[in-house]
Design a protein around this motif. Sequence first.
Motif, PDB file in Angstrom:
ATOM      1  N   GLY A  54       0.789  -1.231   0.000  1.00  0.00           N
ATOM      2  CA  GLY A  54       0.000   0.000   0.000  1.00  0.00           C
ATOM      3  C   GLY A  54       0.815   1.272   0.000  1.00  0.00           C
ATOM      4  O   GLY A  54       0.253   2.371  -0.142  1.00  0.00           O
ATOM      5  N   CYS A  55       2.126   1.164   0.131  1.00  0.00           N
ATOM      6  CA  CYS A  55       2.958   2.381   0.142  1.00  0.00           C
ATOM      7  C   CYS A  55       2.965   3.040  -1.232  1.00  0.00           C
ATOM      8  O   CYS A  55       3.015   2.366  -2.264  1.00  0.00           O
ATOM      9  CB  CYS A  55       4.391   2.043   0.553  1.00  0.00           C
ATOM     10  N   ARG A  56       2.932   4.368  -1.205  1.00  0.00           N
ATOM     11  CA  ARG A  56       2.962   5.124  -2.456  1.00  0.00           C
ATOM     12  C   ARG A  56       3.760   6.391  -2.246  1.00  0.00           C
ATOM     13  O   ARG A  56       4.183   6.702  -1.121  1.00  0.00           O
ATOM     14  CB  ARG A  56       1.538   5.452  -2.914  1.00  0.00           C
ATOM     15  N   LYS A  57       3.964   7.138  -3.307  1.00  0.00           N
ATOM     16  CA  LYS A  57       4.777   8.346  -3.260  1.00  0.00           C
ATOM     17  C   LYS A  57       4.252   9.318  -2.198  1.00  0.00           C
ATOM     18  O   LYS A  57       3.056   9.540  -2.083  1.00  0.00           O
ATOM     19  CB  LYS A  57       4.795   9.039  -4.623  1.00  0.00           C
ATOM     20  N   LEU A  67      14.429  -1.348   0.441  1.00  0.00           N
ATOM     21  CA  LEU A  67      13.832  -1.612  -0.869  1.00  0.00           C
ATOM     22  C   LEU A  67      14.538  -0.806  -1.954  1.00  0.00           C
ATOM     23  O   LEU A  67      14.730  -1.298  -3.074  1.00  0.00           O
ATOM     24  CB  LEU A  67      12.344  -1.278  -0.844  1.00  0.00           C
ATOM     25  N   LYS A  68      14.943   0.417  -1.625  1.00  0.00           N
ATOM     26  CA  LYS A  68      15.685   1.226  -2.595  1.00  0.00           C
ATOM     27  C   LYS A  68      17.012   0.547  -2.963  1.00  0.00           C
ATOM     28  O   LYS A  68      17.431   0.556  -4.118  1.00  0.00           O
ATOM     29  CB  LYS A  68      15.946   2.624  -2.022  1.00  0.00           C
ATOM     30  N   LYS A  69      17.660  -0.054  -1.996  1.00  0.00           N
ATOM     31  CA  LYS A  69      18.917  -0.761  -2.274  1.00  0.00           C
ATOM     32  C   LYS A  69      18.663  -1.972  -3.163  1.00  0.00           C
ATOM     33  O   LYS A  69      19.481  -2.308  -4.027  1.00  0.00           O
ATOM     34  CB  LYS A  69      19.586  -1.165  -0.962  1.00  0.00           C
ATOM     35  N   GLN A  72      18.293  -0.594  -6.618  1.00  0.00           N
ATOM     36  CA  GLN A  72      19.585  -0.172  -7.154  1.00  0.00           C
ATOM     37  C   GLN A  72      20.416  -1.389  -7.566  1.00  0.00           C
ATOM     38  O   GLN A  72      21.098  -1.373  -8.601  1.00  0.00           O
ATOM     39  CB  GLN A  72      20.355   0.659  -6.137  1.00  0.00           C
ATOM     40  N   LEU A  73      20.338  -2.462  -6.791  1.00  0.00           N
ATOM     41  CA  LEU A  73      21.080  -3.685  -7.096  1.00  0.00           C
ATOM     42  C   LEU A  73      20.715  -4.218  -8.469  1.00  0.00           C
ATOM     43  O   LEU A  73      21.582  -4.682  -9.222  1.00  0.00           O
ATOM     44  CB  LEU A  73      20.800  -4.739  -6.032  1.00  0.00           C
ATOM     45  N   PHE A  74      19.445  -4.131  -8.832  1.00  0.00           N
ATOM     46  CA  PHE A  74      19.000  -4.686 -10.107  1.00  0.00           C
ATOM     47  C   PHE A  74      18.825  -3.625 -11.188  1.00  0.00           C
ATOM     48  O   PHE A  74      18.206  -3.884 -12.221  1.00  0.00           O
ATOM     49  CB  PHE A  74      17.728  -5.493  -9.901  1.00  0.00           C
ATOM     50  N   GLY A  75      19.387  -2.435 -10.953  1.00  0.00           N
ATOM     51  CA  GLY A  75      19.491  -1.416 -11.983  1.00  0.00           C
ATOM     52  C   GLY A  75      18.364  -0.426 -12.081  1.00  0.00           C
ATOM     53  O   GLY A  75      18.409   0.495 -12.901  1.00  0.00           O
ATOM     54  N   TYR A  76      17.334  -0.557 -11.264  1.00  0.00           N
ATOM     55  CA  TYR A  76      16.177   0.328 -11.372  1.00  0.00           C
ATOM     56  C   TYR A  76      16.443   1.712 -10.791  1.00  0.00           C
ATOM     57  O   TYR A  76      15.750   2.684 -11.133  1.00  0.00           O
ATOM     58  CB  TYR A  76      14.963  -0.313 -10.696  1.00  0.00           C
ATOM     59  N   LEU A  77      17.396   1.831  -9.896  1.00  0.00           N
ATOM     60  CA  LEU A  77      17.921   3.118  -9.428  1.00  0.00           C
ATOM     61  C   LEU A  77      19.397   3.141  -9.815  1.00  0.00           C
ATOM     62  O   LEU A  77      20.119   2.162  -9.559  1.00  0.00           O
ATOM     63  CB  LEU A  77      17.764   3.261  -7.913  1.00  0.00           C
ATOM     64  N   ASN A  78      19.853   4.225 -10.426  1.00  0.00           N
ATOM     65  CA  ASN A  78      21.238   4.227 -10.912  1.00  0.00           C
ATOM     66  C   ASN A  78      22.232   4.317  -9.754  1.00  0.00           C
ATOM     67  O   ASN A  78      21.869   4.595  -8.614  1.00  0.00           O
ATOM     68  CB  ASN A  78      21.456   5.331 -11.950  1.00  0.00           C
ATOM     69  N   ASN A  79      23.482   4.078 -10.071  1.00  0.00           N
ATOM     70  CA  ASN A  79      24.517   3.995  -9.032  1.00  0.00           C
ATOM     71  C   ASN A  79      24.777   5.317  -8.330  1.00  0.00           C
ATOM     72  O   ASN A  79      25.352   5.336  -7.242  1.00  0.00           O
ATOM     73  CB  ASN A  79      25.818   3.475  -9.643  1.00  0.00           C
ATOM     74  N   SER A  80      24.375   6.430  -8.949  1.00  0.00           N
ATOM     75  CA  SER A  80      24.587   7.739  -8.315  1.00  0.00           C
ATOM     76  C   SER A  80      23.502   8.074  -7.293  1.00  0.00           C
ATOM     77  O   SER A  80      23.657   9.008  -6.503  1.00  0.00           O
ATOM     78  CB  SER A  80      24.632   8.832  -9.392  1.00  0.00           C
ATOM     79  N   TYR A  81      22.417   7.316  -7.287  1.00  0.00           N
ATOM     80  CA  TYR A  81      21.342   7.567  -6.329  1.00  0.00           C
ATOM     81  C   TYR A  81      21.832   7.231  -4.924  1.00  0.00           C
ATOM     82  O   TYR A  81      22.395   6.147  -4.683  1.00  0.00           O
ATOM     83  CB  TYR A  81      20.111   6.719  -6.667  1.00  0.00           C
ATOM     84  N   ASP A  82      21.635   8.160  -3.961  1.00  0.00           N
ATOM     85  CA  ASP A  82      22.148   7.934  -2.605  1.00  0.00           C
ATOM     86  C   ASP A  82      21.170   8.327  -1.502  1.00  0.00           C
ATOM     87  O   ASP A  82      21.538   8.395  -0.334  1.00  0.00           O
ATOM     88  CB  ASP A  82      23.473   8.675  -2.416  1.00  0.00           C
ATOM     89  N   ASN A  83      19.909   8.567  -1.858  1.00  0.00           N
ATOM     90  CA  ASN A  83      18.921   8.952  -0.851  1.00  0.00           C
ATOM     91  C   ASN A  83      18.268   7.706  -0.253  1.00  0.00           C
ATOM     92  O   ASN A  83      17.115   7.382  -0.526  1.00  0.00           O
ATOM     93  CB  ASN A  83      17.854   9.858  -1.467  1.00  0.00           C
ATOM     94  N   TYR A  91      11.902   9.057  -7.479  1.00  0.00           N
ATOM     95  CA  TYR A  91      12.797   8.063  -8.080  1.00  0.00           C
ATOM     96  C   TYR A  91      12.323   6.638  -7.781  1.00  0.00           C
ATOM     97  O   TYR A  91      12.377   5.761  -8.653  1.00  0.00           O
ATOM     98  CB  TYR A  91      14.228   8.265  -7.571  1.00  0.00           C
ATOM     99  N   LEU A  92      11.867   6.428  -6.558  1.00  0.00           N
ATOM    100  CA  LEU A  92      11.379   5.099  -6.202  1.00  0.00           C
ATOM    101  C   LEU A  92      10.101   4.788  -6.969  1.00  0.00           C
ATOM    102  O   LEU A  92       9.917   3.654  -7.440  1.00  0.00           O
ATOM    103  CB  LEU A  92      11.133   5.002  -4.698  1.00  0.00           C
ATOM    104  N   GLU A  93       9.230   5.766  -7.109  1.00  0.00           N
ATOM    105  CA  GLU A  93       7.996   5.544  -7.863  1.00  0.00           C
ATOM    106  C   GLU A  93       8.312   5.148  -9.306  1.00  0.00           C
ATOM    107  O   GLU A  93       7.718   4.203  -9.855  1.00  0.00           O
ATOM    108  CB  GLU A  93       7.133   6.805  -7.856  1.00  0.00           C
ATOM    109  N   LYS A  94       9.265   5.835  -9.921  1.00  0.00           N
ATOM    110  CA  LYS A  94       9.645   5.512 -11.301  1.00  0.00           C
ATOM    111  C   LYS A  94      10.270   4.122 -11.380  1.00  0.00           C
ATOM    112  O   LYS A  94       9.990   3.345 -12.306  1.00  0.00           O
ATOM    113  CB  LYS A  94      10.628   6.554 -11.823  1.00  0.00           C
ATOM    114  N   ALA A  95      11.093   3.777 -10.384  1.00  0.00           N
ATOM    115  CA  ALA A  95      11.725   2.456 -10.363  1.00  0.00           C
ATOM    116  C   ALA A  95      10.674   1.359 -10.268  1.00  0.00           C
ATOM    117  O   ALA A  95      10.750   0.338 -10.967  1.00  0.00           O
ATOM    118  CB  ALA A  95      12.706   2.364  -9.194  1.00  0.00           C
ATOM    119  N   ILE A  96       9.680   1.555  -9.406  1.00  0.00           N
ATOM    120  CA  ILE A  96       8.634   0.557  -9.232  1.00  0.00           C
ATOM    121  C   ILE A  96       7.815   0.411 -10.505  1.00  0.00           C
ATOM    122  O   ILE A  96       7.480  -0.712 -10.925  1.00  0.00           O
ATOM    123  CB  ILE A  96       7.737   0.923  -8.036  1.00  0.00           C
TER     124      ILE A  96
END
Length: 373
Positions: A54-57, A67-69, A72-83, A91-96
């Motif tokens: 149920g979590c959303r932006k 979950l963000k990590k 990032q591990l599977f490429g959905y958040l780029n390596n420069s993302y650090d939040n 960014y998480l919404e777009k990754a999902i």
Amino acid sequence: MKLRFCTVPVTLLLLVFWINPTPASAHFFPNITSIPASLIPNTTIWDAFNALDGCRKGVKADGLAKLKKYFQLFGYLNNSYDNFSDDFDDYLEKAIRTYQLNFNLYATGELDAPTLKHIVLPRCGNPDVVNGTSTMRSGKPSNRYSANSTIHTVAHYSFFPNRPRWPPGRTRLTYAFLPENQLSDVVKGVFARAFERWSEVTPLTFTETSSFYGADLRIGFFSGDHGDGEPFDGVLGTLAHAFSPPAGRFHLDGDENWVIDGDFLNSSPMSAVDLESVAVHEIGHLLGLGHSSVEDAIMYPTISSGTRKVELANDDIMGIQELYGSNPSYNGSDPTLTPRTEWDTSGAPRVDYLLWRRGILLVVELFSLLLFV
């Protein structure tokens, strides 16, 4: 292909890695009933993500940082993302949303139950998105894909960036096992069958050699951080990963409960992983294939525990033959390497498809004759 930015020469990194390997004493079991209860966990490494339903932006929830990590591990958040806070950001919404597209889920950008159910599945450690480009469904033109299609006439297979492959003329590849793993002939036989599934449809042949460092393809079982920047995580989670041509490295998590016989008919412990199923998938990476969004394909990134999935789908065959061409002896029919006594992904005894199809045609023909008697 594992892409990492580093100032150390790649050749030096490879030399250091193979001089100081950290092999694991892998867990192999002849069948699922031989797995000790002490090795069957009550939960898996990603099960905690289910609490995020149920979590959303705009919300903040414990566990979103982890979950963000994952993404990032599977490429959905780029390596420069650090939040890596517990805030659900853009960014998480777009990754999902990208993840949902890749796995044929309803693309809302929210963490619904079907999405979380898929996220917690064991999977290949290779990323689905490389340098910001998805190799799966979300990276393909929308008019090339129909999630509701029952007949796959469009290619969904993918390749690594720049389409690396073994050079033309290199049709005989050798493979070897890390000596420190001390694998039995039975375990080695599982890999031999996995290689045969690819050679059946291509001109490639695979021969085991005792020269590990001289082999084209090098297979090893490891635990945790084993020096390649992609540490394993214990039971389930990521099961294995492999590098694109010509690296030839294929690593499996030694902490998994690897089952040899593939029989999950009578029971299927949560942690049981079919060795041949994972081997066939990772060999696809060794040959240059990326991940596919076709769930029946060998190159689909996830596989449930207690599941056997070893036969190449049409999508796999189309992809590998685009790279290497067809085996001269392959006539375009379904691959026939799986004996009738093996088990498919449903856990039921497999009936050979070709014989089944011929049987149906025979019944139809006899029925037609009776109508005209």
